[in-house]
Design a protein around this motif. Sequence first.
Motif, mmCIF file in Angstrom:
data_model
loop_
_atom_site.group_PDB
_atom_site.id
_atom_site.type_symbol
_atom_site.label_atom_id
_atom_site.label_comp_id
_atom_site.label_asym_id
_atom_site.label_seq_id
_atom_site.Cartn_x
_atom_site.Cartn_y
_atom_site.Cartn_z
ATOM 1 N N UNK A 55 -13.333 -3.590 7.550
ATOM 2 C CA UNK A 55 -13.229 -2.586 7.386
ATOM 3 C C UNK A 55 -13.956 -1.213 7.236
ATOM 4 N N UNK A 56 -15.315 -1.406 7.562
ATOM 5 C CA UNK A 56 -16.148 -0.260 8.648
ATOM 6 C C UNK A 56 -15.915 0.111 9.602
ATOM 7 N N UNK A 57 -15.048 -1.118 10.637
ATOM 8 C CA UNK A 57 -15.057 -0.255 11.999
ATOM 9 C C UNK A 57 -13.042 -1.471 11.901
ATOM 10 N N UNK A 58 -12.229 -0.699 12.058
ATOM 11 C CA UNK A 58 -11.450 -1.393 12.153
ATOM 12 C C UNK A 58 -10.171 -1.353 13.521
ATOM 13 N N UNK A 59 -10.665 -0.293 14.246
ATOM 14 C CA UNK A 59 -10.248 -0.001 15.719
ATOM 15 C C UNK A 59 -11.869 0.081 16.472
#
Length: 173
Positions: A55-59
């Motif tokens: 969730x903190x860096x989904x991509x």
Amino acid sequence: TITITDMDVSCDCTTVTPSDTTLKPGDTVYFDLTFETKDYFGPVNKSFTVFTDYKKRPEVQFFYLAIVGQWYNGLKPDPISLFFLPGKKKQTVKIPNKVFDEISVDYQILFNDHFTAKAVNDKAGKDEFLEFEISPSPTLPIGTNHSSLTIGITDSDSEEKTILTIPVKLVKY
């Protein structure tokens, strides 16, 4: 644990496959990137995006740069690619030094274990050449196997690094 849920490339010229899609803390993932260069010439900048369930860096977007059909600093390998049919035991690659007082091999990276690369000459003065002996692995999988040899070369004039990647195609029946 992070899961790679999807991947997207910036053009149809690129395919990317991860070595694994589930990563635990401390794990590393490698990406097998194939860039079809037939429609390109000169500097090319492309990217691919990895989508995860984190969730903190989904991509995460990765960029790669290639200089197609041009030989940076005049360092052109001979031959420019290698092709091994069954029974071919080894081939030699030479990289002539026509520009610098001296060049040396800084590093070499084999994309996978489909072959070995031995530096025969890892330094070359002007009008000399670097030389590598390339041999297929005895454990080469059956089929057509694609790989590459990446060589980092440092010149004595400016201490700049030139990176060459030589495609290697190996066939085993």
